[in-house]
Design a protein around this motif. Structure first.
Motif, PDB file in Angstrom:
ATOM      1  N   ALA A   1       0.818  -1.216   0.000  1.00  0.00           N
ATOM      2  CA  ALA A   1       0.000   0.000   0.000  1.00  0.00           C
ATOM      3  C   ALA A   1       0.848   1.260   0.000  1.00  0.00           C
TER       4      ALA A   1
ATOM      5  N   THR B   1      -2.040  -7.595   7.169  1.00  0.00           N
ATOM      6  CA  THR B   1      -2.425  -6.457   6.336  1.00  0.00           C
ATOM      7  C   THR B   1      -1.202  -5.684   5.868  1.00  0.00           C
TER       8      THR B   1
ATOM      9  N   ASP C   1      -5.595   1.695   1.350  1.00  0.00           N
ATOM     10  CA  ASP C   1      -4.711   1.031   2.296  1.00  0.00           C
ATOM     11  C   ASP C   1      -5.559   0.159   3.219  1.00  0.00           C
ATOM     12  N   GLY C   2      -5.213  -1.110   3.315  1.00  0.00           N
ATOM     13  CA  GLY C   2      -6.004  -2.035   4.123  1.00  0.00           C
ATOM     14  C   GLY C   2      -6.043  -1.703   5.591  1.00  0.00           C
TER      15      GLY C   2
ATOM     16  N   GLY D   1      -7.805  -3.714  -1.015  1.00  0.00           N
ATOM     17  CA  GLY D   1      -6.468  -3.167  -0.871  1.00  0.00           C
ATOM     18  C   GLY D   1      -5.720  -3.142  -2.186  1.00  0.00           C
TER      19      GLY D   1
END
Length: 475
Positions: free
Chosen positions: A28, A89, A309-310, A318
């Protein structure tokens, strides 16, 4: 327990940091978030030797005790959901909610695998002889897990392999090693030393494992192209292999479907985990009677979905996990643009840091287009209209892949009958992507060799041994 700060491999019950390291990147942000050991040949040899040394005692252990330890390991994962999901994540990119689901799934998969039993078949029980066929472990298993679901897909291998009495060397993807190394810390406190070893490394480590004479079996999840190389590398020593490979799953939407009821489900069948699922819907065939309303419903829903962004609140999709896959998805989108296909939504490149690709739906591209024929493994979906059921079955089956598929319709019996004509290892009716540790999952054609899950998957980690006893009375 609290996780240690540094990341280390687990070899024979010891934490090994080694010398050289690999960077781990948050997809991300494109920023390096950690470094992990880059396993050497010598360290791999140590891991295989540790697994081999642990094998006699582990395989001789009663299965009930192995079952107890696997349940304890599953409980340990479930007790660490929050730190593991945040770590997952950061390395994989998926939103926290999906990461949490994966971690919970990993814990429950271990416990589900632990519930299975190895069958014993009595072939003959007569006055002359007694004959039975039982299942015995193979030895040391090399397991290679992918980057799309790094934790739960590793558990697909760990659970049945260890329950069957094998020991293991597990290698996560170099893109997503962090959560697996933390899992190794949990395992180190529960399993005897050497039963489960975890090594991390770059592109050289996988081929070293698949050609290593110390492995009795390789279990691999990844692309079909890499699966071919795994099989080739394993051939000289006749290693057994389980290969869970790519798919180009077709969804068939029947004319009686309730568009309003299924549109959201169909969207996530294609776009869950950003389309980075081997059993995601990669092609959606929609009967012409409902093509326009379903198309409009999918596009309308897509415009409500937050990509980002997760780790941020509200994110539903994402980034693509890594740069090579990001470039491949962009290439397929560009090919569709060059061919003049109609984009219903998406198709543009996001001008922000991170490997972000907007949700993209393409309107009725030709059957021979790359976006229909190839596995995109990203957030790009071709919608294709059809009129005839025999024709759509032929089109769904006209592929080298055969992993999964789905059929959607109000008439469940008609949908079920159509599902039985799809040449895939798993076909769902009015749902998709439901897997269970007690049900077999595997691919047909070039989607894989062998199965995971269920008793069939457990047997993949065993050899059949027939014991025949001549009775004294017969002599």
């Amino acid at each position: 327990m609290a996780f240690e700060g540094e990341y280390a491999m687990l070899i024979g019950g010891e934490r090994v940091r080694g010398g050289a390291t690999l960077d781990v990147v948050n997809p991300a942000t494109e920023q390096v978030i950690a470094q992990v050991p880059d396993c050497t040949r010598e360290e791999l040899d140590r891991a295989v030797a540790a697994a081999r040394d642990a094998f006699p005692a582990w395989s001789a252990m009663p299965i009930e005790e192995r079952r107890r330890l696997l349940n304890a390991l599953g409980d340990a994962v479930l007790a660490h959901v929050d730190p593991l999901k945040r770590l997952l994540t950061s390395e994989q990119g998926k939103p926290h909610a999906e990461a949490e689901g994966e971690v919970i799934g990993a814990g429950y998969w271990l416990k589900g695998a632990a519930s299975l039993d190895l069958p014993v078949v009595v072939n003959e029980d007569s006055a002359e002889r007694y004959s039975e066929t039982r299942r015995v472990p193979l030895g040391v298993v090399g397991a290679i897990a992918p980057w799309n679901f790094p934790l739960v897909l590793a558990m697909f291998k760990v659970g049945p392999a260890l329950l069957a009495g094998n020991t293991m060397v597990l290698k996560p993807s170099p893109f997503t090693p962090l959560s697996t190394l933390r899992f190794a810390e949990l395992a180190d406190g529960i399993l005897p030393p050497g039963v489960l070893n975890v090594v991390t490394g770059g592109d050289a480590l996988g081929p070293w494992m698949t050609s290593h004479p110390g492995f009795a079996k390789i279990s691999f999840t990844g692309s079909t192209a890499t699966g071919r190389r795994v099989m080739e590398s394993a051939a000289p020593t006749l290693k057994r292999v389980t290969l869970e490979l790519g798919g180009n799953d077709a969804a068939i939407v029947m004319p009686d479907v309730d568009v309003t009821a299924v549109a959201e489900q169909l969207f996530w069948a294609a776009f869950r985990n950003n389309g980075q699922i081997c059993i995601a819907t990669k092609r959606m065939y929609v009967h012409r009677d409902v093509y326009e309303p379903l198309k409009q419903a999918l596009v309308a829903y897509a415009k409500t979905v937050k990509v980002g962004d997760g780790s941020e609140q509200g994110t539903q999709i994402g980034p693509i996990q890594n740069k090579p896959q990001y470039d491949r998805v962009l290439e397929l989108i560009q090919d569709a643009r060059d061919k003049g296909y109609t984009f219903l939504v998406g198709g543009e490149r996001a001008d922000v840091p991170g490997y972000f690709v907007p949700v993209t739906i393409i309107d009725n591209p030709p059957e021979d287009s790359r976006i229909v024929q190839e596995e995109q493994f990203g957030p790009v979906l071709p919608l294709i209209a059809f009129d005839d059921f025999d024709d759509v079955v032929a089109r769904a089956n006209a592929t080298d892949y055969g992993l999964g598929g789905s059929v959607w319709g109000e008439d469940e019996d008609a949908a079920f009958a159509l599902a039985q004509r799809i040449a895939s290892g798993t076909v769902w009716v009015n749902e998709t992507q439901h897997l269970s540790p007690v049900a077999a999952f595997g691919g047909m054609k070039q989607s894989g060799v062998g199965v995971e899950g269920g008793v069939d998957g457990l047997l993949e980690y065993t050899a059949a041994q027939t014991i025949v006893r001549r009775r004294k009375a017969a002599a």
